[in-house]
Design a protein around this motif. Sequence first.
Motif, PDB file in Angstrom:
ATOM      1  N   VAL A   7       0.795  -0.996  -0.075  1.00 19.63           N
ATOM      2  CA  VAL A   7      -0.246  -0.003   0.135  1.00 19.63           C
ATOM      3  C   VAL A   7       0.929   1.185  -0.253  1.00 19.63           C
ATOM      4  CG1 VAL A   7      -1.675   1.139   1.338  1.00 19.63           C
ATOM      5  CG2 VAL A   7      -1.793  -1.395   1.356  1.00 19.63           C
ATOM      6  N   SER A   8       0.676   2.234  -0.791  1.00 20.73           N
ATOM      7  CA  SER A   8       1.380   3.380  -0.767  1.00 20.73           C
ATOM      8  C   SER A   8       1.656   3.967   0.303  1.00 20.73           C
ATOM      9  CB  SER A   8       0.912   4.390  -1.937  1.00 20.73           C
ATOM     10  OG  SER A   8      -0.063   5.254  -1.185  1.00 20.73           O
ATOM     11  N   THR A   9       2.807   4.724   0.596  1.00 20.29           N
ATOM     12  CA  THR A   9       3.352   5.296   1.894  1.00 20.29           C
ATOM     13  C   THR A   9       2.444   6.352   2.200  1.00 20.29           C
ATOM     14  OG1 THR A   9       5.499   4.431   1.062  1.00 20.29           O
ATOM     15  CG2 THR A   9       5.187   5.910   3.282  1.00 20.29           C
ATOM     16  N   SER A  10       1.882   7.127   1.320  1.00 19.73           N
ATOM     17  CA  SER A  10       1.038   8.159   1.470  1.00 19.73           C
ATOM     18  C   SER A  10      -0.113   7.728   2.099  1.00 19.73           C
ATOM     19  CB  SER A  10       0.961   8.969  -0.081  1.00 19.73           C
ATOM     20  OG  SER A  10       0.432   8.419  -0.757  1.00 19.73           O
ATOM     21  N   VAL A  11      -0.609   6.668   1.520  1.00 17.14           N
ATOM     22  CA  VAL A  11      -1.972   6.147   2.364  1.00 17.14           C
ATOM     23  C   VAL A  11      -1.795   5.871   3.719  1.00 17.14           C
ATOM     24  CG1 VAL A  11      -3.972   4.278   2.121  1.00 17.14           C
ATOM     25  CG2 VAL A  11      -2.831   5.333   0.047  1.00 17.14           C
ATOM     26  N   ILE A  12      -0.594   5.255   3.971  1.00 18.36           N
ATOM     27  CA  ILE A  12      -0.234   4.544   5.331  1.00 18.36           C
ATOM     28  C   ILE A  12      -0.163   5.915   6.307  1.00 18.36           C
ATOM     29  CG2 ILE A  12       1.575   3.491   6.726  1.00 18.36           C
ATOM     30  CD1 ILE A  12       0.055   1.801   4.656  1.00 18.36           C
ATOM     31  N   LYS A  13       0.579   6.936   5.789  1.00 19.93           N
ATOM     32  CA  LYS A  13       0.821   7.925   6.527  1.00 19.93           C
ATOM     33  C   LYS A  13      -0.596   8.734   6.897  1.00 19.93           C
ATOM     34  CE  LYS A  13       5.463   9.154   5.614  1.00 19.93           C
ATOM     35  NZ  LYS A  13       6.346  10.060   4.803  1.00 19.93           N
ATOM     36  N   ARG A  14      -1.613   8.490   5.858  1.00 20.90           N
ATOM     37  CA  ARG A  14      -2.879   9.024   6.657  1.00 20.90           C
ATOM     38  C   ARG A  14      -3.678   8.304   7.684  1.00 20.90           C
ATOM     39  NH1 ARG A  14      -2.680  11.108   1.218  1.00 20.90           N
ATOM     40  NH2 ARG A  14      -3.701   9.215   0.564  1.00 20.90           N
ATOM     41  N   LEU A  15      -3.258   6.971   8.043  1.00 14.73           N
ATOM     42  CA  LEU A  15      -3.922   6.031   8.987  1.00 14.73           C
ATOM     43  C   LEU A  15      -3.936   6.522  10.060  1.00 14.73           C
ATOM     44  CD1 LEU A  15      -3.142   2.462   7.725  1.00 14.73           C
ATOM     45  CD2 LEU A  15      -5.161   3.798   7.306  1.00 14.73           C
ATOM     46  N   PRO A  16      -2.765   6.815  10.703  1.00 15.12           N
ATOM     47  CA  PRO A  16      -3.173   7.412  12.118  1.00 15.12           C
ATOM     48  C   PRO A  16      -3.945   8.575  12.197  1.00 15.12           C
ATOM     49  CG  PRO A  16      -0.726   7.168  11.624  1.00 15.12           C
ATOM     50  CD  PRO A  16      -1.570   6.886  10.258  1.00 15.12           C
ATOM     51  N   ILE A  49     -11.010   9.448   0.602  1.00 14.57           N
ATOM     52  CA  ILE A  49     -11.273   8.716   1.579  1.00 14.57           C
ATOM     53  C   ILE A  49     -11.724   7.693   1.172  1.00 14.57           C
ATOM     54  CG2 ILE A  49     -12.815   8.414   3.466  1.00 14.57           C
ATOM     55  CD1 ILE A  49     -12.572  11.647   4.214  1.00 14.57           C
ATOM     56  N   ARG A  50     -12.509   7.235   0.120  1.00  8.14           N
ATOM     57  CA  ARG A  50     -13.039   6.061  -0.394  1.00  8.14           C
ATOM     58  C   ARG A  50     -11.908   5.267  -0.944  1.00  8.14           C
ATOM     59  NH1 ARG A  50     -17.739   9.033  -1.805  1.00  8.14           N
ATOM     60  NH2 ARG A  50     -16.782   9.437  -3.891  1.00  8.14           N
ATOM     61  N   GLN A  51     -11.043   5.938  -1.519  1.00 12.74           N
ATOM     62  CA  GLN A  51      -9.859   5.462  -2.207  1.00 12.74           C
ATOM     63  C   GLN A  51      -9.000   4.911  -1.088  1.00 12.74           C
ATOM     64  OE1 GLN A  51      -7.288   7.549  -5.036  1.00 12.74           O
ATOM     65  NE2 GLN A  51      -9.139   7.950  -6.178  1.00 12.74           N
ATOM     66  N   ASP A  52      -8.597   5.370  -0.176  1.00 14.82           N
ATOM     67  CA  ASP A  52      -7.634   5.354   0.950  1.00 14.82           C
ATOM     68  C   ASP A  52      -8.524   3.837   1.650  1.00 14.82           C
ATOM     69  OD1 ASP A  52      -6.136   7.190   0.467  1.00 14.82           O
ATOM     70  OD2 ASP A  52      -6.617   8.333   2.400  1.00 14.82           O
ATOM     71  N   LEU A  53      -9.522   3.897   1.807  1.00 13.91           N
ATOM     72  CA  LEU A  53      -9.843   2.918   2.786  1.00 13.91           C
ATOM     73  C   LEU A  53     -10.364   1.652   1.924  1.00 13.91           C
ATOM     74  CD1 LEU A  53     -12.179   5.045   5.158  1.00 13.91           C
ATOM     75  CD2 LEU A  53      -9.812   4.167   5.522  1.00 13.91           C
ATOM     76  N   ASN A  54     -10.304   1.906   0.583  1.00 18.42           N
ATOM     77  CA  ASN A  54     -10.503   0.793  -0.169  1.00 18.42           C
ATOM     78  C   ASN A  54      -9.344  -0.113  -0.180  1.00 18.42           C
ATOM     79  OD1 ASN A  54     -13.348   0.837  -0.930  1.00 18.42           O
ATOM     80  ND2 ASN A  54     -12.763   2.017  -2.754  1.00 18.42           N
ATOM     81  N   CYS A  55      -8.152   0.559  -0.170  1.00 16.19           N
ATOM     82  CA  CYS A  55      -6.810  -0.113  -0.283  1.00 16.19           C
ATOM     83  C   CYS A  55      -6.896  -1.282   1.264  1.00 16.19           C
ATOM     84  CB  CYS A  55      -5.780   0.705   0.101  1.00 16.19           C
ATOM     85  SG  CYS A  55      -5.490   2.050  -1.034  1.00 16.19           S
ATOM     86  N   PHE A  56      -7.485  -1.111   2.052  1.00 19.66           N
ATOM     87  CA  PHE A  56      -7.474  -2.285   2.823  1.00 19.66           C
ATOM     88  C   PHE A  56      -8.781  -2.956   3.059  1.00 19.66           C
ATOM     89  CE2 PHE A  56      -5.127   1.361   4.262  1.00 19.66           C
ATOM     90  CZ  PHE A  56      -3.949   0.809   4.509  1.00 19.66           C
ATOM     91  N   GLY A  57      -9.218  -3.085   1.961  1.00 16.65           N
ATOM     92  CA  GLY A  57     -10.589  -4.255   1.946  1.00 16.65           C
ATOM     93  C   GLY A  57     -11.921  -3.469   1.707  1.00 16.65           C
ATOM     94  N   GLY A  58     -11.857  -2.131   1.615  1.00 12.18           N
ATOM     95  CA  GLY A  58     -13.434  -1.520   1.569  1.00 12.18           C
ATOM     96  C   GLY A  58     -14.231  -2.179   2.785  1.00 12.18           C
ATOM     97  N   PHE A  59     -14.429  -1.051   3.702  1.00 18.18           N
ATOM     98  CA  PHE A  59     -15.037  -1.453   4.963  1.00 18.18           C
ATOM     99  C   PHE A  59     -16.619  -0.749   4.981  1.00 18.18           C
ATOM    100  CE2 PHE A  59     -11.531  -3.288   6.524  1.00 18.18           C
ATOM    101  CZ  PHE A  59     -10.511  -2.584   6.576  1.00 18.18           C
ATOM    102  N   GLY A  60     -16.642  -0.033   3.732  1.00 15.61           N
ATOM    103  CA  GLY A  60     -17.748   0.877   3.483  1.00 15.61           C
ATOM    104  C   GLY A  60     -18.869   0.021   3.023  1.00 15.61           C
ATOM    105  N   GLN A  61     -20.116   0.582   3.259  1.00 18.16           N
ATOM    106  CA  GLN A  61     -21.341  -0.219   2.427  1.00 18.16           C
ATOM    107  C   GLN A  61     -22.154   0.924   1.894  1.00 18.16           C
ATOM    108  OE1 GLN A  61     -22.601  -2.808   5.879  1.00 18.16           O
ATOM    109  NE2 GLN A  61     -23.857  -3.441   4.205  1.00 18.16           N
TER     110      GLN A  61
END
Lengths: 210, 210
Positions: A7-16, A49-61
């Motif tokens: 997963v790209s570093t820029s996405v990771i850095k937004r996780l915290p 936000i949708r893109q970021d969270l999709n990287c981790f399997g898409g928890f949204g409905q």
Amino acid sequence: MAKNTVVSTSVIKRLPRYYRFLGELKQNGIVRISSGELSKKMGFTASQIRQDLNCFGGFGQQGYGYNVEQLYSEIGKILGVNNNRKTILIGAGNLGKAIASHMSFEQRGFNLIGIFDKNEALAGQLIKNIPIRHIDGMYNFCKDNSPSVAVLCIPSDSAKEIIDELIALGIKGFWNFCHYAIAANHPDVAVENVHLSDSLMMLSYRINNL
Amino acid sequence: MAKNTVVSTSVIKRLPRYYRFLGELKQNGIVRISSGELSKKMGFTASQIRQDLNCFGGFGQQGYGYNVEQLYSEIGKILGVNNNRKTILIGAGNLGKAIASHMSFEQRGFNLIGIFDKNEALAGQLIKNIPIRHIDGMYNFCKDNSPSVAVLCIPSDSAKEIIDELIALGIKGFWNFCHYAIAANHPDVAVENVHLSDSLMMLSYRINNL
């Protein structure tokens, strides 16, 4: 998420930051949130936000949004906040003392078990019920307790020797407040640098360019 | 460099690091350095270094390299380390005390002139010869001394009110250690955030993914 998924570093850095915001929502009793609402609160676009969270399997409905509790817990798992890694802090000067007493290590995946300083006068002082020990005791302490993480609040000029010793003693990750370039010399350990003086100079630059 | 010249943020973010390395070279009596040598020391490629420094007018000379003293001084000017901006610090808990005593503000372009806390028991304590004042005195102090920068070491929940007041009092830049999103609410001031708990979670992530 599978370990080592790229997963790209820029996405990771937004996780915290997501984790912090979701934690606040959770505390305020909010059960679900849309990407649009999250966007307003965080200053990212909803599509980001949708893109970021999709990287981790898409928890949204669709039509429901994100379940706050679930997303908070999943991001926490990705960040490893429940890992409880044994951690030692080296250098109990002003900064080291502040970090030891101010930070909620246990909420971020770390268990601070030892504090060391070369100043004998500090030995025995307690910070959060942890005694400051003389640095000479570090070797035996690590042999007995096997910490895997070290927080470095020491001057750069004494860093090299201590870092080499810590790595030989099994330290895998450094939270590094000094300016010694650990990663350049030890590519196999995890390093997170906090360069406070660099940050202060960035502020100076930003004010200059207002 | 002309003010407001557009230089990419990623280049700017590397400047404090160049400044640090050059400062070390200067201290060690090194007069000039090639981009190749700088590259080895800093872990950037030589071509990256040449590109970065070209953004500011190209201080290097073919076959000679960079004059360390001159480059150090030019980057210092760009970063504004000689500005001596009047600065106050709000929140003299563990972290605030450490920041006030640990940081070399004057070497980074800041002049720490006041420290404030809401805890009356702290009033009168000295940090680097600066007395901690009760927060109620902040208004008059700012009116009398016109600081332009504030360091925030306060909890997020008391941040909004204080930030609004500080901006009304003429504060133009914030070194922000709390999680209140200043920039989202005040786009016209300069903000540099230090989110220590985010950094700690990034370390956790990195160890997880070793």
